[in-house]
Design a protein around this motif. Sequence first.
Motif, PDB file in Angstrom:
ATOM      1  N   THR A  28       1.668  -4.616  -6.221  1.00 30.87           N
ATOM      2  CA  THR A  28       1.452  -3.198  -6.500  1.00 30.87           C
ATOM      3  C   THR A  28       2.416  -2.816  -7.619  1.00 30.87           C
ATOM      4  O   THR A  28       3.638  -2.916  -7.459  1.00 30.87           O
ATOM      5  CB  THR A  28       1.731  -2.344  -5.255  1.00 30.87           C
ATOM      6  OG1 THR A  28       0.899  -2.805  -4.189  1.00 30.87           O
ATOM      7  CG2 THR A  28       1.443  -0.882  -5.529  1.00 30.87           C
ATOM      8  N   ARG A  63       4.561   6.968   2.065  1.00 31.93           N
ATOM      9  CA  ARG A  63       4.308   5.905   3.044  1.00 31.93           C
ATOM     10  C   ARG A  63       4.157   4.558   2.342  1.00 31.93           C
ATOM     11  O   ARG A  63       3.570   4.477   1.259  1.00 31.93           O
ATOM     12  CB  ARG A  63       3.043   6.203   3.856  1.00 31.93           C
ATOM     13  CG  ARG A  63       3.138   7.469   4.697  1.00 31.93           C
ATOM     14  CD  ARG A  63       1.886   7.643   5.570  1.00 31.93           C
ATOM     15  NE  ARG A  63       1.975   8.848   6.382  1.00 31.93           N
ATOM     16  CZ  ARG A  63       1.528  10.036   6.016  1.00 31.93           C
ATOM     17  NH1 ARG A  63       0.923  10.167   4.825  1.00 31.93           N
ATOM     18  NH2 ARG A  63       1.657  11.075   6.798  1.00 31.93           N
ATOM     19  N   ASP A  70       2.632   0.926   3.426  1.00 36.00           N
ATOM     20  CA  ASP A  70       1.840   0.238   4.459  1.00 36.00           C
ATOM     21  C   ASP A  70       1.721   1.087   5.719  1.00 36.00           C
ATOM     22  O   ASP A  70       1.799   0.600   6.854  1.00 36.00           O
ATOM     23  CB  ASP A  70       2.473  -1.116   4.806  1.00 36.00           C
ATOM     24  CG  ASP A  70       2.406  -2.097   3.642  1.00 36.00           C
ATOM     25  OD1 ASP A  70       1.654  -1.827   2.676  1.00 36.00           O
ATOM     26  OD2 ASP A  70       3.098  -3.122   3.689  1.00 36.00           O
ATOM     27  N   ARG A 121      -3.288   1.476  -3.841  1.00 34.24           N
ATOM     28  CA  ARG A 121      -3.614   0.420  -2.877  1.00 34.24           C
ATOM     29  C   ARG A 121      -2.893  -0.869  -3.239  1.00 34.24           C
ATOM     30  O   ARG A 121      -2.492  -1.086  -4.393  1.00 34.24           O
ATOM     31  CB  ARG A 121      -5.132   0.195  -2.848  1.00 34.24           C
ATOM     32  CG  ARG A 121      -5.908   1.421  -2.402  1.00 34.24           C
ATOM     33  CD  ARG A 121      -7.399   1.135  -2.283  1.00 34.24           C
ATOM     34  NE  ARG A 121      -8.140   2.336  -1.927  1.00 34.24           N
ATOM     35  CZ  ARG A 121      -8.262   2.791  -0.673  1.00 34.24           C
ATOM     36  NH1 ARG A 121      -7.702   2.117   0.333  1.00 34.24           N
ATOM     37  NH2 ARG A 121      -8.945   3.888  -0.426  1.00 34.24           N
ATOM     38  N   ASP A 132       0.863  -1.181   0.000  1.00 30.59           N
ATOM     39  CA  ASP A 132       0.000   0.000   0.000  1.00 30.59           C
ATOM     40  C   ASP A 132       0.904   1.237   0.000  1.00 30.59           C
ATOM     41  O   ASP A 132       1.633   1.484   0.963  1.00 30.59           O
ATOM     42  CB  ASP A 132      -0.907  -0.004   1.239  1.00 30.59           C
ATOM     43  CG  ASP A 132      -2.018   1.028   1.127  1.00 30.59           C
ATOM     44  OD1 ASP A 132      -3.164   0.627   0.931  1.00 30.59           O
ATOM     45  OD2 ASP A 132      -1.715   2.245   1.241  1.00 30.59           O
ATOM     46  N   VAL A 133       0.868   2.021  -1.085  1.00 33.91           N
ATOM     47  CA  VAL A 133       1.775   3.164  -1.256  1.00 33.91           C
ATOM     48  C   VAL A 133       0.973   4.456  -1.287  1.00 33.91           C
ATOM     49  O   VAL A 133      -0.043   4.549  -1.976  1.00 33.91           O
ATOM     50  CB  VAL A 133       2.598   3.030  -2.552  1.00 33.91           C
ATOM     51  CG1 VAL A 133       3.467   4.268  -2.772  1.00 33.91           C
ATOM     52  CG2 VAL A 133       3.465   1.776  -2.507  1.00 33.91           C
ATOM     53  N   GLU A 134       1.476   5.450  -0.537  1.00 36.78           N
ATOM     54  CA  GLU A 134       0.794   6.744  -0.505  1.00 36.78           C
ATOM     55  C   GLU A 134       1.805   7.878  -0.643  1.00 36.78           C
ATOM     56  O   GLU A 134       2.805   7.930   0.077  1.00 36.78           O
ATOM     57  CB  GLU A 134       0.026   6.912   0.811  1.00 36.78           C
ATOM     58  CG  GLU A 134      -0.695   8.254   0.915  1.00 36.78           C
ATOM     59  CD  GLU A 134      -1.336   8.487   2.273  1.00 36.78           C
ATOM     60  OE1 GLU A 134      -1.993   9.534   2.454  1.00 36.78           O
ATOM     61  OE2 GLU A 134      -1.148   7.626   3.175  1.00 36.78           O
ATOM     62  N   ALA A 162       2.032  11.822  -0.125  1.00 34.11           N
ATOM     63  CA  ALA A 162       1.288  12.868   0.579  1.00 34.11           C
ATOM     64  C   ALA A 162       2.043  14.196   0.491  1.00 34.11           C
ATOM     65  O   ALA A 162       3.040  14.405   1.195  1.00 34.11           O
ATOM     66  CB  ALA A 162       1.071  12.479   2.041  1.00 34.11           C
ATOM     67  N   SER A 200       0.142  14.090  -4.537  1.00 34.95           N
ATOM     68  CA  SER A 200      -0.622  13.313  -3.554  1.00 34.95           C
ATOM     69  C   SER A 200      -1.516  12.311  -4.288  1.00 34.95           C
ATOM     70  O   SER A 200      -2.330  12.704  -5.122  1.00 34.95           O
ATOM     71  CB  SER A 200      -1.483  14.235  -2.671  1.00 34.95           C
ATOM     72  OG  SER A 200      -0.689  15.106  -1.903  1.00 34.95           O
ATOM     73  N   THR A 238      -0.868   1.046 -11.147  1.00 36.29           N
ATOM     74  CA  THR A 238      -0.951   2.489 -11.351  1.00 36.29           C
ATOM     75  C   THR A 238      -0.075   2.875 -12.524  1.00 36.29           C
ATOM     76  O   THR A 238       1.121   2.566 -12.548  1.00 36.29           O
ATOM     77  CB  THR A 238      -0.486   3.250 -10.096  1.00 36.29           C
ATOM     78  OG1 THR A 238      -1.339   2.913  -8.996  1.00 36.29           O
ATOM     79  CG2 THR A 238      -0.527   4.756 -10.322  1.00 36.29           C
ATOM     80  N   ARG A 258      -2.781   7.743  -3.882  1.00 37.17           N
ATOM     81  CA  ARG A 258      -2.588   6.476  -3.182  1.00 37.17           C
ATOM     82  C   ARG A 258      -2.721   5.322  -4.160  1.00 37.17           C
ATOM     83  O   ARG A 258      -3.620   5.307  -5.011  1.00 37.17           O
ATOM     84  CB  ARG A 258      -3.605   6.324  -2.059  1.00 37.17           C
ATOM     85  CG  ARG A 258      -3.440   5.037  -1.248  1.00 37.17           C
ATOM     86  CD  ARG A 258      -4.471   4.973  -0.134  1.00 37.17           C
ATOM     87  NE  ARG A 258      -4.306   3.754   0.670  1.00 37.17           N
ATOM     88  CZ  ARG A 258      -5.110   3.408   1.664  1.00 37.17           C
ATOM     89  NH1 ARG A 258      -6.145   4.203   1.990  1.00 37.17           N
ATOM     90  NH2 ARG A 258      -4.903   2.301   2.344  1.00 37.17           N
TER      91      ARG A 258
END
Length: 603
Positions: A550, A421, A423, A387, A353-355, A357, A383, A392, A385
């Motif tokens: 991912t 981030r 996870d 999942r 899980d990559v975010e 921000a 920004s 992507t 995300r």
Amino acid sequence: MQSDTVRLLRYALPFKGTLGAALVVALVGAAFEVARPWPTKVIVDYALSGRPFPPWLAELTGSTPSLATRPGLIVAAVLASVFLVICSAAASLATQVIVFGVAQKMVVSLSGQVFSKLQRLSLSFHQRHAVGDLTQRLGGDVFVVQAAICAVGIPAIASLLSLFGMVFLMLRLDAVLALVTLSMVPLLLLALLVFKKPMHKANEQQWRRQGEMMAFINQSLSGVRLIQGYAREAYFERLMAGHALGLGDAYVKSMRIGAGYMQVTTIITALVGATLLGVGSMRVLDGALTLGDLLVFLGYLAMIATPITGIATAIGTATALNSRGRRVLEILDSSEEVSQRKNSVTLQSVRGDVEFAGVSFGYPGNSPDASAGPEPLVFSDISFRARAGQVTAIIGVTGAGKSSMVSLLSRFYDPTSGVIRLDGHDLRDLALKPLRESVAVVSQDPVLFPMTVQENIAFGRPGATRNEIIAAAKTACAHEFIEALPNGYDTKIAERGASLSGGERQRISLARAVLKDAPILILDEPTSSLDAHTEAEIFASLSKRIEGKTAFIISHRLSTIRRADQIVSLENGRIVERGTHDVLVSGQGVYSRLYESQNIAAL
């Protein structure tokens, strides 16, 4: 400021026991060397002149009758002289063997530390330094520790021991002549003060020029295909001649200053020697010295130039080594801009899980000074995300920052601002090695090593079986052409993969990423050198292998990314739209324009 040579000598500490033994042997050798003129005194003062024997010689001849005669004493003195020469030479040889063995181990240790440091330093450091220059430092400048021991440390100590022994005995023989000898010390120090700064500057310029030429050679050989293709050999030969001329001028200047220093020390030694000869002769005429004493002094006069010159040479060499030592220490002292924090977190299982921000990023400046600050931002305020298990796609014109964005996932660089981030954890809080092991990357310009095909594919997973390697190659549509190579999977690839086509290199790189089986997969123009049919085959096969992973895909071919779970469009360093193919193609944004330009609808 502490001498760089002294700092490098600290690498000798692990071998202090062995070096201590070498110093003991050198001390014994110095004792033999200092004793060499004394058999001459025995022959002249006692065997030839008939003077009464001193107590020590009387006791020796009394216990050995054959020495009591003059011929016997002469024979014994000659044999003693031969013995001293042989023992002195043996001690010198033993010292050199021990010291060179330790020096080689020091070079291996230092080169290992420098290479390890280069492996840890961030990409921004490597962007600021030419590969050829770093190669020169790692392959050539590290030998400075060998020179520091073999040409500075041990020779200087051995010369000092010999000098002290000679001066001590000269003081016992005649204090006046001993003081004349010591008068050369302040003169030598004055010469060193005069020459030290020019020698350091000249040596520094010489090694900088050599590093620049090595960098140029590396770049030229790497680009020889382009040079020949544009028939620019003559131009590069002129550039090479310029580099060689610059290095030659720097070398001549360094040698000229060094030779000047050595000649000045030679003149000082000769002047003091001439003074010693004159004063000593007068002392003999006055009866203050015997003829044997004078011959001992003359023997020391011939010998004393060696330790004094050795000390002067060691000082000059240490000054020259400082420049090379600084080039090595510059690497070891460089800060690791992307470093692992204390108490870093190791994820036991990466979901993927990559975010991003509020992430902004600018490359560090290309100046060798890392503190110069970053260049203008490549992208800002990113920004979104991705999942776990999502694909992507990132699109945008060349230079929009797509590759730069995904390079942050492996922490090749850190964001200028904002947080990424994984996870739920800030990437900067994660242990670096496990983080990078959880990411597999395929770039448009793949790097292959001069190993076998099998070793290149298994690079990210060395313990993989042959069947697993073949399965990965089949997924990347590489198995057929690999089998057609002279030795199949055991064929050794030429440097930089020069023996393969661009498409073949990309497929091996893709097989390497497939075999690694990391939870996060980055495909940065992975099929740019392949035709559309092969590309379609690869992605059809790859789609089964990346289920649950991912994935981030960068491609200018929209046929490659239209099935992505989300598409992120970049323009002028910002996200201007995000959504699925169906949503974005119906809009009037970047994706729609690219779609129309490639006439996807007609396909």
